[in-house]
Design an enzyme around this catalytic site. Structure first.
Site, short mmCIF file in Angstrom:
data_model
loop_
_atom_site.label_atom_id
_atom_site.label_comp_id
_atom_site.label_asym_id
_atom_site.label_seq_id
_atom_site.Cartn_x
_atom_site.Cartn_y
_atom_site.Cartn_z
CB SER A 113 -0.87 -0.01 1.27
OG SER A 113 -1.41 1.25 1.51
CE1 TYR A 121 -3.38 0.45 4.50
CE2 TYR A 121 -3.99 -1.76 5.22
CZ TYR A 121 -3.65 -0.86 4.21
OH TYR A 121 -3.57 -1.30 2.91
CE LYS A 152 -1.67 -4.13 3.44
NZ LYS A 152 -1.87 -5.52 2.96
CG ASP A 179 -7.20 10.66 6.81
OD1 ASP A 179 -7.07 9.45 6.55
OD2 ASP A 179 -8.29 11.23 6.82
C1 WQD Z 1 -9.58 8.76 1.16
C2 WQD Z 1 -9.74 10.24 1.46
C3 WQD Z 1 -10.13 10.67 3.78
C4 WQD Z 1 -14.09 8.91 4.09
C5 WQD Z 1 -7.05 3.84 1.48
C6 WQD Z 1 -7.25 2.47 1.97
C7 WQD Z 1 -5.93 1.82 2.25
C8 WQD Z 1 -4.90 2.09 1.18
C9 WQD Z 1 -4.82 3.55 0.85
C10 WQD Z 1 -4.67 0.19 -0.23
C11 WQD Z 1 -9.02 10.64 2.75
C12 WQD Z 1 -11.31 11.10 2.93
C13 WQD Z 1 -12.86 9.31 3.61
C14 WQD Z 1 -15.06 9.88 4.45
C15 WQD Z 1 -13.54 11.60 3.81
N1 WQD Z 1 -5.19 1.40 -0.01
N2 WQD Z 1 -12.61 10.64 3.47
N3 WQD Z 1 -14.74 11.19 4.29
O1 WQD Z 1 -7.46 6.52 4.03
O2 WQD Z 1 -6.52 7.10 1.73
O3 WQD Z 1 -6.66 4.69 2.54
O4 WQD Z 1 -6.11 3.93 0.46
O5 WQD Z 1 -4.03 -0.44 0.54
O6 WQD Z 1 -6.21 0.45 2.30
O7 WQD Z 1 -8.02 2.51 3.13
O8 WQD Z 1 -8.72 5.93 1.91
O9 WQD Z 1 -11.06 6.13 1.23
O10 WQD Z 1 -10.52 6.06 3.71
O11 WQD Z 1 -9.92 8.07 2.37
O12 WQD Z 1 -13.28 12.81 3.68
O13 WQD Z 1 -16.19 9.58 4.91
O14 WQD Z 1 -11.12 10.50 1.68
O15 WQD Z 1 -9.88 11.61 4.82
O16 WQD Z 1 -8.53 11.95 2.57
P1 WQD Z 1 -7.29 6.18 2.61
P2 WQD Z 1 -10.14 6.49 2.34
#
Ligand code: WQD
Length: 349
Positions: free
Chosen positions: A127, A154, A158, A303
């Site tokens: 990841s 998490y 990885k 984040d």
């Molecule tokens: C994306 C953006 C949130 C939900 C993911 C996977 C992880 C890895 C990397 C593969 C962030 C924002 C989210 C919401 C929001 N992939 N958000 N409101 O955290 O980047 O990680 O990609 O391994 O497995 O989890 O993904 O979709 O949770 O968030 O504003 O209700 O959307 O803050 O900026 P993330 P995400």
């Protein structure tokens, strides 16, 4: 026909990889998945699309004895793709030990079985979270970008997972490995018959968007509007799940044909395009024609502010090319959500 063993085969990315493998028609595919974060209905969906019924062992990949029994039942396994892992950044901050045990013990078991049962090809679902918080001048990240402290438990699983593989590969000449560093996998199979089905309230952005747009959730909260990005919301590199799945088939061939230039290599899998949360929402509204109900709230712990990839190495060495853009990702996610809602309404009537 030789067999590929995938863990997490009824999960989001694993089920899409199973479809691509079956449609390629060169391997039998068996899966280990205990449906901790997935639905057994994925087997029906894979069959509806590919015409093939995948054998799934509903066992815990952390149970070494159970995993060994699968390898003993399939002596023709020539490759393992290890998808199974918990993957919600926010949840890992709240439940770190759950993440460390689940994600690392399962990996160690799979590696030990590859050595014990002479399976030479191992592909690890890694990841972009291994890069942690990246300074803007270091973007886009390449595989040479120094991986420092991951920003969440998490991401740490990885990062540690990649190190476990490295130490294992150095200790044996029986296994070759590739770590594929996914950026943000989103979207659904173009048929609308398979996609992401979070259990309960989704952690990830796109399923939260599609469930809000279809009225299953009240309102999306944008986690943070004060980041140092072009519109204040956090920036990610979204990549279509089928593009991710296709990369695994190319990585398998790369190893099995002996084209690998080292016994262990890492590749970024991203689109190379940085998209903010607000831009992702706008892309969804354009693709679906639906106005999304959202508010901008506080940042989410764990984040990172912004990250996007330089994935040219996967293109150069694996021959990987992305086929889908952000509009395809949003349109396919929406098509899948509507399909899911229809199925649920039928079940309730
Ligand atoms: C994306 C953006 C949130 C939900 C993911 C996977 C992880 C890895 C990397 C593969 C962030 C924002 C989210 C919401 C929001 N992939 N958000 N409101 O955290 O980047 O990680 O990609 O391994 O497995 O989890 O993904 O979709 O949770 O968030 O504003 O209700 O959307 O803050 O900026 P993330 P995400």
């Amino acid at each position: 026909m030789a067999t590929i063993l995938i863990t997490g085969g009824t999960g989001y990315i694993g089920s899409h990889a199973a479809i691509q493998l079956f449609e390629q028609g060169r391997f039998n595919v068996v899966s280990i998945d205990n449906q901790l974060r997935s639905s057994i209905k994925a087997l029906d969906r894979i069959e509806a699309i590919s015409g093939r019924r995948m054998t799934n062992y509903s066992i815990d990949a952390c149970d070494l004895h159970a995993v060994e029994e699968v390898f003993e039942a399939h002596p023709d396994i020539v490759g393992v793709i290890h998808f199974a892992a918990l993957k919600a950044v926010g949840e890992s901050v709240e439940h770190p030990l759950f993440y460390y045990r689940n994600n690392l013990e399962s990996l160690v078991n799979m590696l030990a079985c590859c050595e014990k049962y002479h399976v030479a090809n191992f592909i690890f679902s890694s990841s972009c979270t291994v890069y942690g918080d990246i300074a803007v001048e270091e973007l886009p990240v390449t595989e040479k970008t120094i991986t420092t402290e991951a920003a969440s438990p998490y991401g740490a699983t990885k990062l540690m997972g990649e190190r476990i593989i490295q130490d294992f590969i150095v200790s044996t000449d029986k296994v070759k490995a590739i770590a594929l560093r996914y950026f943000n996998p989103v979207g659904a199979h173009e048929s609308g018959l398979n996609g992401e089905e979070p259990i309960g309230r989704p952690n990830n952005l796109v399923p939260y968007i599609t469930m809000t747009a279809s009225g299953l959730l009240e309102q999306l909260t944008v986690f943070g509007g004060d980041y140092n990005t072009r519109d204040g919301s956090a920036l990610r590199d979204y990549i279509h799940v089928t593009d991710i799945a296709d990369a695994h088939l190319l990585a398998l061939d790369y190893l099995m044909e002996g084209r690998n230039t080292a016994p262990y290599e890492r590749f970024n899998l991203g689109s190379g395009n940085g998209v903010t949360v607000l831009e992702a929402i706008a892309a969804f509204e354009k693709a679906s024609g639906v106005k999304l109900n959202y508010r901008v709230g506080d940042r989410r712990p764990g984040d990172v502010e912004q990250i996007y990839s330089d994935s040219s190495l996967a293109k150069e060495k694996l021959g990987w090319e992305t086929k889908y853009d952000i509009n395809d990702m949003m349109a396919s996610a929406w098509k899948w959500q509507l399909e899911l809602n229809k199925t649920k309404e039928k079940q309730q009537s």
